[in-house]
Scaffold this active site. Structure first.
Site, PDB file in Angstrom:
ATOM      1  N   ASN A 386     -59.062   9.785   8.690  1.00  0.00           N
ATOM      2  CA  ASN A 386     -58.493   9.444   9.984  1.00  0.00           C
ATOM      3  C   ASN A 386     -58.553   7.928  10.214  1.00  0.00           C
ATOM      4  O   ASN A 386     -57.531   7.253  10.095  1.00  0.00           O
ATOM      5  CB  ASN A 386     -59.233  10.222  11.085  1.00  0.00           C
ATOM      6  CG  ASN A 386     -58.505  10.205  12.400  1.00  0.00           C
ATOM      7  OD1 ASN A 386     -57.735   9.286  12.664  1.00  0.00           O
ATOM      8  ND2 ASN A 386     -58.726  11.199  13.232  1.00  0.00           N
ATOM      9  N   ASP A 387     -59.734   7.386  10.483  1.00  0.00           N
ATOM     10  CA  ASP A 387     -59.834   5.951  10.770  1.00  0.00           C
ATOM     11  C   ASP A 387     -59.256   5.095   9.644  1.00  0.00           C
ATOM     12  O   ASP A 387     -58.619   4.077   9.899  1.00  0.00           O
ATOM     13  CB  ASP A 387     -61.310   5.547  10.967  1.00  0.00           C
ATOM     14  CG  ASP A 387     -61.872   6.079  12.266  1.00  0.00           C
ATOM     15  OD1 ASP A 387     -61.087   6.571  13.091  1.00  0.00           O
ATOM     16  OD2 ASP A 387     -63.100   6.016  12.450  1.00  0.00           O
ATOM     17  N   VAL A 388     -59.509   5.505   8.386  1.00  0.00           N
ATOM     18  CA  VAL A 388     -59.109   4.634   7.272  1.00  0.00           C
ATOM     19  C   VAL A 388     -57.593   4.635   7.041  1.00  0.00           C
ATOM     20  O   VAL A 388     -57.096   3.897   6.201  1.00  0.00           O
ATOM     21  CB  VAL A 388     -59.852   5.003   5.955  1.00  0.00           C
ATOM     22  CG1 VAL A 388     -61.354   4.831   6.115  1.00  0.00           C
ATOM     23  CG2 VAL A 388     -59.509   6.397   5.477  1.00  0.00           C
ATOM     24  N   SER A 427     -64.598   6.568  14.772  1.00  0.00           N
ATOM     25  CA  SER A 427     -64.594   5.529  15.801  1.00  0.00           C
ATOM     26  C   SER A 427     -64.112   6.089  17.138  1.00  0.00           C
ATOM     27  O   SER A 427     -64.153   5.395  18.145  1.00  0.00           O
ATOM     28  CB  SER A 427     -63.712   4.356  15.371  1.00  0.00           C
ATOM     29  OG  SER A 427     -62.385   4.796  15.288  1.00  0.00           O
TER      30      SER A 427
END
Ligand code: NAP
Length: 460
Positions: A386-388, A427
């Protein structure tokens, strides 16, 4: 004669540790690196057991049995996803050992009336860093294990309180150099350092804990160096220095991979609250697909990039990912695996998982190299990441992850995202990639979804 044997064994152990560190730098030699390091540790422990200062072996044997009884389950049964908190716990124990050695040496010196200023200096560093690392690591463990609140905890005048405490700790150290026999100050210093450890980790968000754990590793290493000087043990000095420096390098590398300054990680409040960025995310509808349709695209794709993330680790779907990749390759497609340096919950997490599942090392491609290939890719398969892969890191200045380099999945001709639902990343911010018109969402546990896709690709 025995002393020479011990020193030669220490030299061999130091050589093994350095060779191990080198081997650990590459996925294909990392396993050998661990074996070399374990062998080096066995050599160092065996040599230490020959030491003339050992009074009785009984307590050592009891300690070894208790340590093995605690260490075996920690090593064998803790899942990979819980590795950061397990490592935090190990640091707490390592630092506790260093602190206890410091306390033991100090009381021994006091009892025999042989305390010197240089010795008390080394012992003070040892217990200061050791005690700080014990409580700091215990806090990091608590936050990662969600026993303690993961959000940054702040209170008025926090910085001033911290500065006063650090000054008090340094003051104790200076006092002890002048008056080495003042045991009350020695104990006060340990207590102050323990409180500093708690206050140091309190204002740091859960998302930054792996960086903190690595930094505490560095402190534990320095405490070991001080122990080495205090008890005149060369291998402790060497290993402590290696540990201290590699921990620091790892913390810096992690901060760099998140495009954050070290100071920002330690004193900012990243990961505390994603609401600002969430509110600013463009929004839109996710387009859902099923395994049959998704598999058809994969079966006829010429180029596919698999993008693993934390969710892959949670569902332990690395074998299924490799199997799906092989099925696509059998049908003539080219498959690569994109490795983001901070995907998952610890550096190298995806490398370890995929290497364990038997994905050839040359298929594991680092972020900078793979980013150039997305544009020519038919399907990017995002599995529990997700974040990456969040474009907000490049486009949304208000996002707490702004500036973090990402895998440019959105450049691919089409994107397939496998995740359980609409959950956010670590995050806590929304991800516009999931509402991009070229993205299709396949909801479900990563392992189940990959199994379904594999079965469908086979029969396509
Ligand atoms: P991520 O942002 O934490 O997202 C993981 C996604 O996986 C979630 O959105 C979740 O969505 C999905 N998921 C969870 N369980 C799943 C399952 N069983 N099956 C399918 N999907 C599942 O992961 P990431 O993209 O790998 O990013 C890593 C984050 O950790 C970054 O923010 C990074 O900065 C941070 N971090 C990493 C390190 C490191 O060293 N690796 C160090 C410090 C910080 P659903 O709930 O909807 O399924």
């Amino acid at each position: 004669m025995t002393e020479t044997v011990i020193q030669v064994a220490y030299l061999i152990a130091a050589f093994l540790f350095i060779t191990a560190l080198r081997a650990l730098g590459r996925p294909d030699s990392a396993r050998r690196g661990m074996q070399l390091a374990a062998f080096g540790m066995a050599v160092a422990v065996a040599a230490t057991l020959l030491h003339a200062r050992i009074v009785t072996y009984e307590w050592i044997a009891i300690g070894a049995v208790l340590g093995a009884a605690a260490g075996y389950p920690l090593g064998m049964w803790v899942p990979m996803t819980a590795m950061p908190q397990r490592i935090a716990l190990s640091h707490a124990f390592g630092a506790l050992a260093a602190t206890l050695v410091g306390v033991g040496e100090y009381s021994h010196d006091l009892a025999v009336g042989a305390i010197t200023r240089t010795h008390v200096l080394a012992l003070s560093f040892e217990v200061l860093l050791g005690s700080l690392t014990v409580t700091g690591s215990a806090m990091a463990f608590g936050k990662l294990q969600e026993i303690l609140p993961g959000r940054p905890v702040t209170f008025p005048y926090q910085n001033i309180v911290n500065l006063v405490l650090v000054a008090a700790g340094v003051g104790c150290l200076a006092w002890l150099i002048a008056y080495p026999i003042d045991a009350r100050v020695f104990v006060s210093m340990i207590v102050i350092a323990a409180v500093v450890g708690v206050l140091f980790v309190l204002p740091i968000g859960g998302a930054d804990m792996p960086v903190v754990v690595s930094l505490l590793n560095s402190y534990a290493g320095l405490a070991a160096v001080a122990t080495g000087f205090a008890i005149d043990n060369n291998i402790l000095i060497i290993v402590g220095a290696l540990d201290g420096l590699s921990g620091l390098i790892l913390s810096l590398a992690m901060s760099k991979a998140m495009n954050r300054s070290f100071a920002n990680v330690l004193f900012g409040a990243f990961g505390a609250d994603g609401s600002v960025a969430s509110a600013e995310a463009a929004g839109g509808e996710m387009s859902e697909t099923n395994s049959e349709n998704a598999a058809l695209r994969l079966a006829y794709a010429e180029r596919v990039i698999m993008v693993p993330g934390y969710g892959l680790a949670v569902s332990q779907a690395q074998h299924q990912m490799r199997e799906l990749g092989e099925l696509i390759q059998k049908r003539g497609g080219e498959v690569r695996y994109a490795i983001h340096p901070v995907a998952g919950r610890m550096p190298g997490h995806m490398n370890v998982l995929l290497a364990e599942a038997g994905v050839p090392y040359d298929k594991l491609i680092d972020m900078d190299e793979i980013n150039e290939r997305f544009a020519e890719t038919d399907v990017a398969v995002v599995v529990g990441a997700n974040d990456v892969v969040n474009p907000a890191a490049q486009t949304n200045r208000a996002s707490p992850i702004f500036g973090m380099p990402i895998l440019k999945v959105a450049d691919a001709k089409s994107v397939l995202v496998l995740k359980r639902g609409r959950g956010k990343g670590f995050s806590g911010v929304d991800n516009d990639l999931f509402v991009d018109p070229k993205t299709s969402m396949l909801f479900g546990d990563a392992r189940e979804s990959l199994l379904d896709l594999g079965a469908e690709v086979k029969s396509a």
